[in-house]
Design an enzyme around this catalytic site. Structure first.
Site, PDB file in Angstrom:
ATOM      1  N   SER A  99       0.811  -1.212   0.000  1.00 38.89           N
ATOM      2  CA  SER A  99       0.000   0.000   0.000  1.00 38.89           C
ATOM      3  C   SER A  99       0.851   1.271   0.000  1.00 38.89           C
ATOM      4  O   SER A  99       1.533   1.572  -0.971  1.00 38.89           O
ATOM      5  CB  SER A  99      -0.967  -0.053   1.189  1.00 38.89           C
ATOM      6  N   ASP A 146      10.200   5.045 -10.339  1.00 39.71           N
ATOM      7  CA  ASP A 146       9.770   5.591 -11.634  1.00 39.71           C
ATOM      8  C   ASP A 146      10.474   6.893 -11.988  1.00 39.71           C
ATOM      9  O   ASP A 146      10.655   7.216 -13.167  1.00 39.71           O
ATOM     10  CB  ASP A 146       8.254   5.803 -11.631  1.00 39.71           C
ATOM     11  N   LYS A 172      -0.686  -4.284  -3.033  1.00 37.90           N
ATOM     12  CA  LYS A 172      -1.958  -3.794  -2.513  1.00 37.90           C
ATOM     13  C   LYS A 172      -2.163  -2.378  -3.051  1.00 37.90           C
ATOM     14  O   LYS A 172      -1.621  -1.414  -2.522  1.00 37.90           O
ATOM     15  CB  LYS A 172      -1.946  -3.815  -0.978  1.00 37.90           C
TER      16      LYS A 172
END
Length: 542
Positions: free
Chosen positions: A283, A294, A308
């Site tokens: 999460s 990224d 999640k």
């Protein structure tokens, strides 16, 4: 007879109204509940019926849409809100007795003179020692509204008679940072156990302290961090990213795309950054990890995260209960969906949940936790990082840049039994009880303790004796195999009892393969290797 006719007429009118309003499923549900509660042959628990219906409906949707009753909501929120109201002690249950590990610094117990090593035997004249009272019940007796008082009976080593204390309860902080220290010159280490309301402030303070000690690079440990508040994750990612760089976005059927951007005012936007993750990082941890990877802001070390990535909206119900309904999905800046797949075609909600949570076992059985070569991603899941154009993959969870296999070399059945039957914990608490003063006099600070203290053969003989009492069969081969791990755990627990969790992790990290791999990445050129190559799959480093 007359009552039945009236109810039948009411139900008919209710049905006509449902047709008129065009919401047949809702009216159908309401009619069924009304009919059961009014017409069923026996008395029914209406609240239980409704709760069961809600639970079953949510179970058909996804693994993270859930219902919690009022008590569960309160217990669930406490760790994230950052405090609860109580007496302020860290404790361990040893043989049906509550042993104080440490009073919270500045807390109500410390203020009245309760010490580490004290045993609480009674609360408000009710015995809690030797009566096999559950931990939850003991905690409920110790906790209470701020300002209320509780009478405690304490047995202290070296004091003949029991001691009486009256403690005035207060707000007790729950920290989300386990450790923050300089792991080597120029390199800091911070471990976060959850993303709570206080996490941004705790992290900011730790960052300032470490930078004051000369920190230029950071190892951020999110292993085992199951997530928490989205805002805390956004604030943490903001510490590392530039202005208006996308941290995460959410999108769902009824939810338009919503983007969360960095403000560019973070305090660690330069310097090398290594993030540690494992299969239990989930999460909010995955949001931070995905954003850093990224944007090529740092290197990820460990194993693929849990996956999640569903957004739950809390819906408060009138009785204090709550529905957490999935309304959107989380996506990383490169467009990867964090959520791992789940089977909505399962026969029922229980089957879906079972299959979903079996995923980690399946990863183990397929060899993914031991070998990077066991992990295969189709080209359809290929994405490109924002700065260097490196190849990263979606499909659920965040795949690290440097893979670290799960360590099975030191774990044996003998060690697992020691842990399961409390032998490790009880050995350290017994040792601390006998030698606390001696240890404090011999080791003036943790650095001296960490450098000089060793678990000797006498200590291990006591461990083996206690293991025999617990009917744990001794195995020489397994003993030798697990000995380094057992000694590290014993030393770490003693450090925790004498100081705090920060010192515990300083000891444990000496044998944590992922932490050691992070240091290797920083010291042996692995970091620069990742950051200089435009296209690179996740690679294991021996």
């Amino acid at each position: 007879m007359k009552k039945t006719i009236i109810l039948s007429l009411w139900l008919a009118a209710f049905a006509l109204q449902a047709w008129a309003q065009g919401n047949l499923p809702l009216r159908k549900l309401q009619m069924a509940e009304f009919a059961i509660s009014r017409l069923y042959v026996d008395t029914v628990n209406e609240n239980k019926l409704v709760e069961s219906a809600i639970i079953e409906m949510l179970a058909q949707l996804d693994p993270h849409s859930t219902y919690n009753n009022a008590e569960e909501v309160k217990a669930m929120n406490e760790p994230l809100q950052g405090n609860f109201e109580g007496i302020g002690v860290q404790f361990q249950m040893i043989e049906d007795t509550l042993l104080v590990i440490q009073p919270v610094s500045g807390g109500p117990s410390e203020k009245v003179g309760i010490l580490a090593g004290d045993r609480i035997t009674a609360v408000n004249d009710t015995a809690i020692a030797g009566v096999k009272m559950g931990t939850d019940e003991i905690m409920s007796r110790l906790r209470g509204p701020k300002g209320s008082k509780v009478n405690l009976t304490i047995v202290r080593r070296g004091v003949k008679d029991p001691l009486a204390f009256t403690v005035k309860r207060d707000k007790i902080p729950i920290h989300s940072l386990d450790a923050a220290y300089m792991i080597q010159p120029r390199t800091g280490y911070i471990r976060i156990n959850r993303f709570g309301a206080t996490t941004p402030d705790e992290f900011g303070q730790a960052l300032e302290t470490l930078q004051g000690q000369g920190m230029k690079d950071l190892i951020l440990d999110l292993q085992g961090n199951g997530g928490g508040y989205l805002n805390a994750a956004i604030d943490l990612a903001n510490q590392f990213l530039g202005q208006r760089e996308l941290i995460v976005y959410t999108e769902g059927r009824a939810e338009k795309r919503r983007e969360f951007l960095a403000q560019g005012n973070g305090h660690l936007r330069t310097g090398r950054l290594v993030v540690l993750v494992d299969e239990y990082s989930a999460s909010a941890s995955e949001i931070v990890t995905g954003a850093i990877q990224d944007w090529d802001r740092g290197v990820i070390v460990g194993r693929r995260t849990f996956g999640k990535g569903l957004v739950q909206r809390p819906i408060d119900l009138p009785d204090g209960s709550m529905i957490r309904l999935t309304v959107a999905r989380y996506y990383t800046p490169a467009g990867r969906c964090i959520q791992k797949p789940y089977d909505t075609s399962a026969k029922n909600g229980e089957d879906m949940l079972e299959q979903y949570h079996r995923d980690l076992l399946d990863r183990f059985n397929h060899g993914e936790l031991m070998h990077a070569d066991s992990i295969h991603f189709p080209d359809s899941l290929k994405y490109t990082t924002k700065r260097l154009g490196r190849t990263v993959y979606g499909g659920g969870g965040i795949m690290p840049d440097f893979f670290v296999p799960i360590d099975t070399t030191l774990y044996t059945d003998w060690h697992r039994n020691l842990v399961a039957k409390g032998v490790i914990i009880r050995s350290t608490t017994g040792y601390i009880e006998k030698h606390r003063q001696e240890l404090k006099e011999r080791y003036k600070d943790f650095k001296a303790f960490n450098r000089k203290f060793e678990i000797d053969d006498t200590f291990m003989a006591d461990v083996k004796t206690l293991a025999e009492k617990e009917k744990i069969a001794f195995n020489e081969e397994q003993y030798v195999q697990s000995l380094p791990l057992v000694k590290t755990q014993l030393k770490a627990l003693i450090a925790r009892d004498l100081w705090d969790m920060n010192e515990y992790f300083q000891v444990m990290n000496t044998t944590d393969r992922t932490v050691q791999q992070a240091l290797k990445v920083l010291n042996e050129g692995g970091y620069e290797q990742i950051m200089s190559r435009p296209v690179l799959k996740a690679l294991p480093v021996e």
